[in-house]
Design an enzyme around this catalytic site. Structure first.
Site, PDB file in Angstrom:
ATOM      1  N   HIS A  14       0.864  -1.201   0.000  1.00 44.54           N
ATOM      2  CA  HIS A  14       0.000   0.000   0.000  1.00 44.54           C
ATOM      3  C   HIS A  14       0.890   1.238   0.000  1.00 44.54           C
ATOM      4  O   HIS A  14       1.488   1.584   1.013  1.00 44.54           O
ATOM      5  CB  HIS A  14      -0.916   0.018   1.236  1.00 44.54           C
ATOM      6  N   HIS A  16       1.582   5.391  -1.723  1.00 40.92           N
ATOM      7  CA  HIS A  16       1.260   6.569  -2.545  1.00 40.92           C
ATOM      8  C   HIS A  16       2.560   7.176  -3.058  1.00 40.92           C
ATOM      9  O   HIS A  16       3.446   7.488  -2.250  1.00 40.92           O
ATOM     10  CB  HIS A  16       0.532   7.621  -1.713  1.00 40.92           C
TER      11      HIS A  16
END
Ligand code: NCD
Ligand code: ZN
Length: 343
Positions: A14, A16
């Site tokens: 996960h 960004h």
């Protein structure tokens, strides 16, 4: 206590990385530590088509330093109107998952899902193809206390969703509560969860120690100590349902140190070091490899990485900031001494 540990090259399930110039700052940090990372699609506008995901993947690859072997695993952003046939295209093109943001739940989630029932044809296609749904598990109703939003999500959204799609693979992302840890531990093989380093290391006091500390602000927000201990217990159990997902989420420093500061902690510069610190403090360093390198690929049906990384107990001071386009990026615990170092 061991002073060094070598584990199979891990993955970040996960992450960004944003876009454009930001990639040049953050992609090298992740590529130095991880073999692969699941790339979150919450750009502006969001990544909602296979073509966008493939183009984004090329921009990320262009920011990987020479000599590092790193594969971005791409995702699409689920909206109320994402067509079911896009799922087939995405699957054929190697997109690995879809991300569910309840509309308004977090950074760049305004295009997110307003009502899960609107997405049922799409979820049906995902279930058929074995494509995981990655869930930001928080309700958004203003009446629900911010600290309770994850627990309420389980009751109001997740349990009904699982009843309707019992064989849809679901990753409950960045879990922060005892309720979520328990729900996942007791669920069947279709459900797993990622856990961040910061939720293993800190409770909500970190947000207020000596003043308001915006770099500790992320969503789901840090919780009470009892919840942090439950997360540690979950990862220490060795259960294959829990795996590494940093949720490293870079923002320009001036937007975090702001009257309405952005949510997101940047940890990619020292992610493994922080996980090693948390596992070591829990006396569970021997569980780090399963969590970081084995459980994620097993759930996604991918091979483990080859190669290894070594972490050494040797304190070093994390940089206070990085250049981030025209702005600065201030990592979590920048300028502080960290007890583990990757060699
Ligand atoms: C993430 C971001 O900045 O994109 N922020 C965060 O606090 N974790 C979004 C998210 O994962 O919720
Ligand atoms: Zn995230």
């Amino acid at each position: 206590m061991p002073s060094q540990i070598t584990i199979t090259r891990p993955d970040d399930w996960h992450l960004h990385v944003r876009d454009a110039q930001a990639l040049d700052t953050v992609v090298p940090h992740t590529a130095a530590q991880f073999g692969r990372a699941i790339i979150m699609p919450n750009l502006r506008p969001p990544i909602t088509t296979t073509a966008q995901a493939l183009a984004y993947k090329q921009r990320i690859l262009a920011a990987v330093p020479q000599g590092l072997d790193f594969e971005p695993l791409m995702t699409l952003y689920l909206t109320d109107s994402l067509p079911a046939d896009e799922i087939v295209r995405a699957h054929d093109a190697g997109v690995v998952a879809l991300k569910l943001y309840p509309a308004g739940a977090t950074t760049h989630s305004d295009a997110g899902v307003t009502d899960l029932r609107k997405t049922y044809a799409t979820l049906e296609a995902m279930q058929r193809l074995g494509m995981p749904l990655l869930v930001h598990g928080e309700v958004t109703s203003p009446e629900v206390d911010l600290f309770d939003r994850e627990a309420v999500f389980i009751e109001q959204q997740l349990i009904p969703l699982r009843r309707d799609f019992p064989e849809l693979k679901i990753v409950f992302e960045h879990i922060t509560t005892q309720e979520a840890a328990q729900y996942v531990a007791e669920a069947d093989r279709f459900v797993a969860a990622t856990v961040t380093a910061h939720h293993l290391l800190f409770n909500r006091n970190a947000l207020f120690t000596g003043g308001l500390r915006p770099h500790y602000y992320c969503l789901p927000v840090l919780k009470r100590e009892v919840h942090r201990l439950a997360l540690l217990q979950a990862v220490r159990s060795g259960s294959p349902k829990f795996f590494l997902g940093t949720d490293s989420a870079p923002h320009p420093a001036q937007l975090k140190e702001h009257a309405s500061g952005c949510a997101g902690c940047y940890t990619a510069h020292a992610a493994l070091e922080m996980y090693a610190e948390a596992f070591n403090a829990a006396g569970a360093l021997d569980r780090l490899e399963g969590f970081a390198s084995f459980h994620g690929p097993a759930f996604y049906g991918l091979a483990r990485n080859s190669g290894s990384v070594t972490l050494k107990r040797e304190s070093w001071v994390s940089p206070e900031s990085f250049a981030f386009g025209q702005a600065q990026l201030k990592p979590l615990r920048g300028g502080e001494s960290l007890p583990w170092r990757m060699v």
